[in-house]
Design an enzyme around this catalytic site. Structure first.
Site, PDB file in Angstrom:
ATOM      1  N   LYS A  16      40.017  28.401  45.973  1.00  0.00           N
ATOM      2  CA  LYS A  16      41.424  28.038  46.106  1.00  0.00           C
ATOM      3  C   LYS A  16      41.639  27.199  47.379  1.00  0.00           C
ATOM      4  CE  LYS A  16      42.736  32.236  43.596  1.00  0.00           C
ATOM      5  NZ  LYS A  16      43.462  33.541  43.647  1.00  0.00           N
ATOM      6  N   TYR A  56      47.558  29.941  35.314  1.00  0.00           N
ATOM      7  CA  TYR A  56      48.070  31.307  35.502  1.00  0.00           C
ATOM      8  C   TYR A  56      49.135  31.663  34.455  1.00  0.00           C
ATOM      9  CZ  TYR A  56      45.652  32.199  39.950  1.00  0.00           C
ATOM     10  OH  TYR A  56      44.702  32.437  40.909  1.00  0.00           O
ATOM     11  N   ASN A 119      43.762  34.686  48.814  1.00  0.00           N
ATOM     12  CA  ASN A 119      42.542  35.449  48.497  1.00  0.00           C
ATOM     13  C   ASN A 119      41.343  34.585  48.089  1.00  0.00           C
ATOM     14  OD1 ASN A 119      43.135  34.889  45.859  1.00  0.00           O
ATOM     15  ND2 ASN A 119      43.448  37.009  45.218  1.00  0.00           N
ATOM     16  N   HIS A 122      39.003  32.340  42.781  1.00  0.00           N
ATOM     17  CA  HIS A 122      39.352  32.853  41.456  1.00  0.00           C
ATOM     18  C   HIS A 122      38.092  32.983  40.616  1.00  0.00           C
ATOM     19  CE1 HIS A 122      41.063  33.213  37.444  1.00  0.00           C
ATOM     20  NE2 HIS A 122      40.169  32.310  37.084  1.00  0.00           N
ATOM     21  N   GLU A 133      39.616  29.150  30.333  1.00  0.00           N
ATOM     22  CA  GLU A 133      39.733  28.469  31.614  1.00  0.00           C
ATOM     23  C   GLU A 133      38.750  27.304  31.718  1.00  0.00           C
ATOM     24  OE1 GLU A 133      41.359  32.517  33.828  1.00  0.00           O
ATOM     25  OE2 GLU A 133      39.367  31.773  34.327  1.00  0.00           O
TER      26      GLU A 133
HETATM   27  P1  ABT Z   1      42.688  35.508  40.318  1.00  0.00           P
HETATM   28  O1  ABT Z   1      41.222  35.358  40.417  1.00  0.00           O
HETATM   29  O2  ABT Z   1      43.429  34.549  41.209  1.00  0.00           O
HETATM   30  O3  ABT Z   1      43.163  35.449  38.891  1.00  0.00           O
HETATM   31  O4  ABT Z   1      43.008  36.945  40.913  1.00  0.00           O
HETATM   32  P2  ABT Z   1      42.689  38.333  40.220  1.00  0.00           P
HETATM   33  O5  ABT Z   1      42.185  38.131  38.839  1.00  0.00           O
HETATM   34  O6  ABT Z   1      41.858  39.123  41.153  1.00  0.00           O
HETATM   35  O7  ABT Z   1      44.122  39.005  40.158  1.00  0.00           O
HETATM   36  P3  ABT Z   1      45.297  38.667  39.165  1.00  0.00           P
HETATM   37  B1  ABT Z   1      45.970  40.010  38.643  1.00  0.00           B
HETATM   38  O8  ABT Z   1      44.858  37.790  38.040  1.00  0.00           O
HETATM   39  O9  ABT Z   1      46.310  37.896  40.064  1.00  0.00           O
HETATM   40  C1  ABT Z   1      46.405  36.499  40.033  1.00  0.00           C
HETATM   41  C2  ABT Z   1      47.011  36.033  41.330  1.00  0.00           C
HETATM   42  O10 ABT Z   1      48.319  36.535  41.435  1.00  0.00           O
HETATM   43  C3  ABT Z   1      48.488  37.202  42.653  1.00  0.00           C
HETATM   44  N1  ABT Z   1      49.259  38.405  42.432  1.00  0.00           N
HETATM   45  C4  ABT Z   1      48.981  39.201  41.379  1.00  0.00           C
HETATM   46  C5  ABT Z   1      50.270  38.713  43.314  1.00  0.00           C
HETATM   47  O11 ABT Z   1      50.514  37.986  44.266  1.00  0.00           O
HETATM   48  N2  ABT Z   1      50.982  39.844  43.096  1.00  0.00           N
HETATM   49  C6  ABT Z   1      50.735  40.697  42.052  1.00  0.00           C
HETATM   50  O12 ABT Z   1      51.422  41.713  41.896  1.00  0.00           O
HETATM   51  C7  ABT Z   1      49.665  40.352  41.135  1.00  0.00           C
HETATM   52  C8  ABT Z   1      49.350  41.253  39.964  1.00  0.00           C
HETATM   53  C9  ABT Z   1      47.136  37.518  43.163  1.00  0.00           C
HETATM   54  C10 ABT Z   1      46.247  36.518  42.549  1.00  0.00           C
HETATM   55  N3  ABT Z   1      46.006  35.425  43.445  1.00  0.00           N
HETATM   56  N4  ABT Z   1      46.182  34.713  44.207  1.00  0.00           N
HETATM   57  N5  ABT Z   1      46.227  33.850  44.955  1.00  0.00           N
HETATM   58 MG    MG Z   2      43.000  36.886  37.387  1.00  0.00          MG
END
Ligand code: ABT
Ligand code: MG
Length: 155
Positions: A16, A56, A119, A122, A133
């Site tokens: 990212k 997303y 974070n 991905h 994807e």
């Molecule tokens: P990705 O690899 O980015 O998809 O992250 P991951 O699969 O570990 O987690 P998910 B659940 O897919 O989250 C996608 C992005 O959305 C953010 N997020 C998610 C929040 O900010 N709050 C929330 O409550 C949730 C569920 C975190 C992930 N990434 N970023 N940046």
């Molecule tokens: Mg995810």
């Protein structure tokens, strides 16, 4: 030594904008490479907000969706396809839990991150998502084949 369907498993991995800006590309690629996985497609691009929304799509309508798609489209993203046995599940292990403060040390998010909104990386969460994807970010012609002979050193 021969390539089974499982060894040809593929996942979509993206560094990212925070990971790219912080100079973590080489470290992250090195981790997948040393594990024995093969990089079969790669490109760097600044995704549009619309494209980030497609990536997303499963989170559309959730309160964090706007911030999330703003973030993914805020700078260069390194998009990759990695191949190898168990790469979808094990790749997620290497990445670590979604919230960096809950990611184990030794994982990418555990080693480099603090906040969920920064974070770093991905990874597809299932073979189905991986297929979707990879299809969104790449065309089939973008994916290279290494040939059979390299596989005997890992499998
Ligand atoms: P990705 O690899 O980015 O998809 O992250 P991951 O699969 O570990 O987690 P998910 B659940 O897919 O989250 C996608 C992005 O959305 C953010 N997020 C998610 C929040 O900010 N709050 C929330 O409550 C949730 C569920 C975190 C992930 N990434 N970023 N940046
Ligand atoms: Mg995810």
């Amino acid at each position: 030594g021969t390539v089974s369907a499982e060894e040809a498993e593929r996942t979509f991995i993206a560094i990212k904008p925070d990971g790219v800006q912080r100079g973590l590309i080489a470290d992250i690629i090195a981790r997948f490479e040393r594990k024995g996985y093969k990089l079969v497609a790669v490109k760097i691009l600044v995704p549009t907000k619309e494209f980030a929304g497609k990536h997303y799509a499963e989170h559309e309508g959730r309160p964090f969706f706007e911030g999330l798609t703003d973030f993914l489209s805020s700078g260069p993203v390194l998009a990759m396809v990695w191949e190898g046995q168990g790469v979808v599940t094990y790749g997620r292990k290497m990445i670590g839990a979604t919230k960096p403060l809950e990611s184990a040390p030794g994982t990418i998010r555990g080693d480099f991150g603090i906040q969920v909104g920064r974070n770093i990386i991905h990874g597809s969460d299932s073979p189905d998502s991986a297929k979707k994807e990879i299809g969104l970010w790449f065309t089939p012609e973008d994916l290279v084949s290494y040939g059979l002979d390299i596989h005997k050193w890992v499998y």
